[in-house]
Every structure is written in structure tokens, then in C-alpha cells.
Design a protein around this motif. Structure first.
Motif, PDB file in Angstrom:
ATOM      1  N   ASP A 185       6.571 -47.723 -39.826  1.00 19.21           N
ATOM      2  CA  ASP A 185       7.423 -46.538 -39.698  1.00 19.21           C
ATOM      3  C   ASP A 185       8.249 -46.320 -40.957  1.00 19.21           C
ATOM      4  O   ASP A 185       8.423 -45.198 -41.440  1.00 19.21           O
ATOM      5  CB  ASP A 185       8.345 -46.686 -38.489  1.00 19.21           C
ATOM      6  N   GLU A 188       5.049 -35.425 -38.584  1.00 11.92           N
ATOM      7  CA  GLU A 188       4.128 -34.291 -38.584  1.00 11.92           C
ATOM      8  C   GLU A 188       4.806 -33.060 -37.983  1.00 11.92           C
ATOM      9  O   GLU A 188       4.630 -31.941 -38.480  1.00 11.92           O
ATOM     10  CB  GLU A 188       2.878 -34.639 -37.788  1.00 11.92           C
ATOM     11  N   GLN A 199       6.025 -44.957 -43.729  1.00 14.00           N
ATOM     12  CA  GLN A 199       5.709 -43.539 -43.525  1.00 14.00           C
ATOM     13  C   GLN A 199       6.865 -42.649 -43.968  1.00 14.00           C
ATOM     14  O   GLN A 199       6.659 -41.587 -44.581  1.00 14.00           O
ATOM     15  CB  GLN A 199       5.383 -43.290 -42.051  1.00 14.00           C
ATOM     16  N   SER A 228       4.764 -41.159 -37.006  1.00 21.26           N
ATOM     17  CA  SER A 228       3.842 -40.206 -37.632  1.00 21.26           C
ATOM     18  C   SER A 228       3.866 -38.866 -36.906  1.00 21.26           C
ATOM     19  O   SER A 228       3.785 -37.800 -37.529  1.00 21.26           O
ATOM     20  CB  SER A 228       2.427 -40.769 -37.658  1.00 21.26           C
TER      21      SER A 228
END
Length: 470
Positions: free
Chosen positions: A216, A437, A219, A433
Motif C-alpha cells: 500500500d 484508482e 502504491q 489500489s
């Protein structure tokens, strides 16, 4: 997580907040100020105004053909022999009776001289001067039509100025809305950047506590790198567009004191509208039946009409070249050809009839008729194209308006998607994610709306110009 919730809830508002000026030295321009500056300083406008001045001078030049043509001539010469030379044999001119009488009264030497020819030479040198004024009475209509043609040229140059104004205004608005779009995107990027920093802090805490995976954190860092890359591209793009706008509009902003002397540059800002709060209204719809009436308002159509008028006048002038010309005049002359000063005045009339010129002139007139017919057909064809352009401009406005409504709905949907993923991630049922997004989709929706709004404004201007509106 509390900070994350607060940042996500404020993201939609931050996207449209106007950035404060970075320096008091920066000048701020509204769209109208940019247009005014471009109309004053753009090279296209300056050239168009010079073309009008040149056309005005040409019209004044043509008007002088109505006045008499005054000319002066002077000549001095010295020949190696007299230009007028003759011989007189007095013995041939004397009758027998006169000869007998002279023989009684003249000595023999004189009588012998009368029998020899006498040579006379005149005008070996001299001076000639004249001052003439000729007033044209009839020149086949060339003077009248020439003045009309010069006036048509002046009118055409003014129409070209209108076309240049339209193009300059269009390009200025394109630069303006391009800059608005990029600066709005920059505000969105900065808001996302602040959001990711807050997310990163929360993820760091969660990773240390063992409630979140290292993945995490990675990302979030990758997303931060992407945002930083976008920011650099936007900064470069804004700088280039400002340079183009400054050159195109002839801006004279003050130097930015934050830059070094070696890298000194000019900096300015623009008034950014609050596009999120503005009402979007469609203009009056274009109707095909209005096309004929609206064509007369377009400088393109008026210019085509001037071209037809010019070709007609050129044909008339070509006819005038093959017609007789008549003029009257007066003059004052001086010469001393006979070894004494002599002056005299005179009045006269002139007529010139071209005869052999008609051999080629008839073909020149036919050529001008062909040029006139071409201009008429070009007017008819381009009139149809102009009406098609009107319809296309209206269709583009409608399409852009619909796209703008879709973009608004997309923001609402993306915002709701972001809210749901925020809650899911908070509850631990959503991956990082998925949240990133959702944030990216929201950012893209905001950017799409900004681009669509700028495109709609450009389409409105094209529609007004294509239909003769203001």
C-alpha cells in the motif's frame, strides 16, 4: 484515517479555487483585456491597418486623375551646323526687265555676286521652353472606373481587417482557455498532491502498526511520482502558453523579481473564471432559412462581393482603353531659334483614337469577362460553403454543450465512487489500489470537465463569428 476523510471530502472544492498571485509584481489580465491588447498590438492587426492606409493612398492617387496634367519642358542645344540650311540663287528669281534695270544701277562686282548662289544656315543653337496643362474630358471611363476600383480596394482592405480581427480574437481565446484549463488542472494536481501526502502519512502509521501492507505504501509513492511528473509537465506547458500569449497579444508585463537576473523572464497572470459555478446556456439556434440574411453580415461574403465588383470595373476599364480619348489644354512657349527671344501662348484640343489596339484589345476584354464570370461563380459556391459552416458551427456548439453535461455528470458519479471507496477502505473492505484508482478517475473527470468547458467557449466564439454575431 480522519485526515484522509477530510482531504477527500474537500477535493471537489479545491479543484476550482483560484490561486493567489505569486507576486505583487505580476500583472493580471482578464479575457477582455487580452483581446484589447491583441487587437492593438498583434502583428496581423498592425499589418491589416497598414494595408488600409495603403489603400487610402491609392484611392487619393486615383482621384488626382480628375485634375489637369501639367508638364514643363526645357531644351538647350548646340549643333555642329545649322539645322535649317538652304541656298538661294537670285539670278533665277530676277526677271530680264529687272536684270536690265539693275545692270544700269549696280557696279559689275555686285552684278557678278547676284549671279552666285547664296547659302543660308539657321538654328545652330538655341533654347526652347514650354509649360502645358491638359484637362482630360473623356478617357473611355477609365478615370471614373479607376476611382471606383480604388474605392473597392479600400473597402476590401477594411473587410480584411475584420477578418484579421476575427482570427486574432479566436486565437487569443484559444490561448486563454488553454491557459485556464492548464491552471485548473494544476490546482487539481496540487489538491491531489496534498491528499496523497496525507494518505502517505496514514499508510506509514498503518504499516508500522502492522495493519497495512508495505505494498500500500509503495502504491501511494508511485502515485505521488506520477503526480509530480504531471506537475512538471503542466508547469512547462503553462510557461510556454504564457510566452505565446505574451508575444501574440503584445503584452508588456513587469519582470518577475523571484527570478535571477541571468534568467530574467516576464511573468503575468490571468483572471480565472469559476467555471464550476457558471451557468451554461445555449445561444439562439441557427436556422437554415436564416442563412441568406445572415450571409450579408459576414466579412467573408462581403469580400467575395467586392471581388465581383472589382472584376466588373476591371472589364469596364479594359473597354475604356480601346475607346477614343479627348482633352483640352493650354500652354505657354518660349524659344530663341531665330536669334531673338520669342514667346507665345496657345490653346489646343487633343483626340486619340486607338485603331490597331482593338486587335489585341478585344481579346483582353473577353479575358476580363471570363475573370468576372469566375468571380460570380466563386461567390455562389463559397456562399453555399459559408452556410454549411454556419450549420456546422451550430452542430459543434450543440455537441460541445451535450459533452459538457456528460462531463458534469461524470464528476458527480466519480465523486460518489470516490466516497464509496473511501468508506470501504476505512472499513477495511477496499484495497489501496481501488481507492487510488477512484481518486484518479475523479481527477480525470475534473480535467475532462475543464477541457470540455474550454472547448465549449471556443465553439461559441466560432459560432458567433460564422453567423455574423458579436
Amino acid at each position: 484515517m480522519k485526515n484522509l476523510v477530510n482531504m477527500l471530502s474537500k477535493l471537489s472544492l479545491l479543484s476550482f479555487i483560484i490561486l493567489p498571485l505569486s507576486s505583487n509584481a505580476q500583472q493580471t489580465y482578464s479575457l477582455q483585456q487580452l483581446k484589447d491588447s491583441a487587437l492593438r498590438n498583434n502583428i496581423t492587426m498592425r499589418t491589416a491597418r497598414l494595408d488600409i492606409e495603403a489603400a487610402q493612398q491609392q484611392y487619393k492617387e486615383a482621384f488626382t486623375n480628375y485634375f489637369p496634367n501639367v508638364s514643363g519642358t526645357g531644351l538647350w542645344f548646340n549643333a555642329n551646323k545649322g539645322m535649317a540650311k538652304t541656298e538661294i540663287n537670285l539670278s533665277e528669281k530676277i526677271s530680264p526687265a529687272l536684270g536690265a534695270a539693275l545692270a544700269q544701277s549696280l557696279p559689275a562686282e555686285a552684278l557678278a555676286a547676284l549671279g552666285s548662289p547664296i547659302s543660308i544656315s539657321m538654328m545652330k543653337n538655341g533654347t526652347i521652353g514650354s509649360l502645358m496643362a491638359v484637362q482630360p474630358i473623356f478617357a473611355g471611363g477609365q478615370i471614373i472606373n479607376g476611382n471606383k476600383l480604388a474605392k473597392v480596394g479600400e473597402d476590401a482592405s477594411r473587410l480584411q481587417l475584420q477578418l484579421s480581427e476575427n482570427e486574432v480574437l479566436k486565437q487569443t481565446e484559444q490561448y486563454y482557455w488553454q491557459l485556464v484549463s492548464m491552471q485548473q488542472k494544476m490546482k487539481t494536481v496540487e489538491a491531489v498532491e496534498a491528499l496523497l501526502q496525507d494518505i502517505g502519512k496514514d499508510v506509514d502509521v498503518a504499516v508500522r502498526a502492522g495493519v497495512a501492507m508495505k505494498n500500500d505504501q509503495l502504491q501511494v509513492q508511485l502515485r505521488q511520482n506520477d503526480i509530480e511528473s504531471q506537475k512538471v509537465k503542466l508547469q512547462n506547458g503553462i510557461s510556454i502558453v504564457k510566452m505565446l500569449m505574451s508575444q501574440y497579444c503584445g503584452l508588456r508585463p513587469t519582470p518577475d523579481p523571484s527570478l535571477s537576473k541571468e534568467g530574467s523572464d516576464y511573468s503575468f497572470d490571468i483572471v480565472i473564471p469559476d467555471i464550476a459555478q457558471q451557468d451554461i446556456l445555449l445561444p439562439s439556434p441557427y436556422r437554415e432559412g436564416q442563412g441568406v440574411g445572415q450571409l450579408g453580415l459576414l466579412p467573408e461574403y462581403q469580400l467575395l462581393q467586392k471581388q465581383v465588383e472589382a472584376t466588373k470595373l476591371q472589364r469596364k476599364m479594359e473597354v475604356g482603353k480601346n475607346l477614343p480619348s479627348l482633352g483640352i489644354g493650354a500652354g505657354y512657349n518660349y524659344h530663341n531659334l531665330m536669334e531673338n527671344n520669342h514667346t507665345f501662348g496657345m490653346v489646343f484640343a487633343t483626340i486619340s483614337v486607338p485603331i490597331s489596339d482593338w486587335w489585341g484589345g478585344s481579346h483582353a476584354i473577353k479575358r476580363r469577362k471570363i475573370q468576372e464570370q469566375k468571380a460570380i461563380e466563386r461567390l455562389e459556391d463559397n456562399s453555399k460553403l459559408l452556410k454549411i459552416r454556419m450549420q456546422k458551427a451550430w452542430n459543434d456548439v450543440q455537441e460541445s454543450y451535450q459533452q459538457l453535461g456528460i462531463a458534469r455528470r461524470s464528476i458527480e458519479q466519480a465523486e460518489e465512487n470516490l466516497r464509496l471507496n473511501r468508506n470501504y477502505y476505512k472499513a477495511g473492505t477496499c484495497r489501496m489500489s481501488d481507492l487510488l484508482e477512484a481518486q484518479m478517475l475523479y481527477q480525470q473527470s475534473c480535467d475532462k470537465y475543464t477541457d470540455t468547458y474550454a472547448d465549449y467557449q471556443n465553439k461559441l466564439l466560432e459560432y458567433r463569428q460564422s453567423t455574423g454575431g458579436i
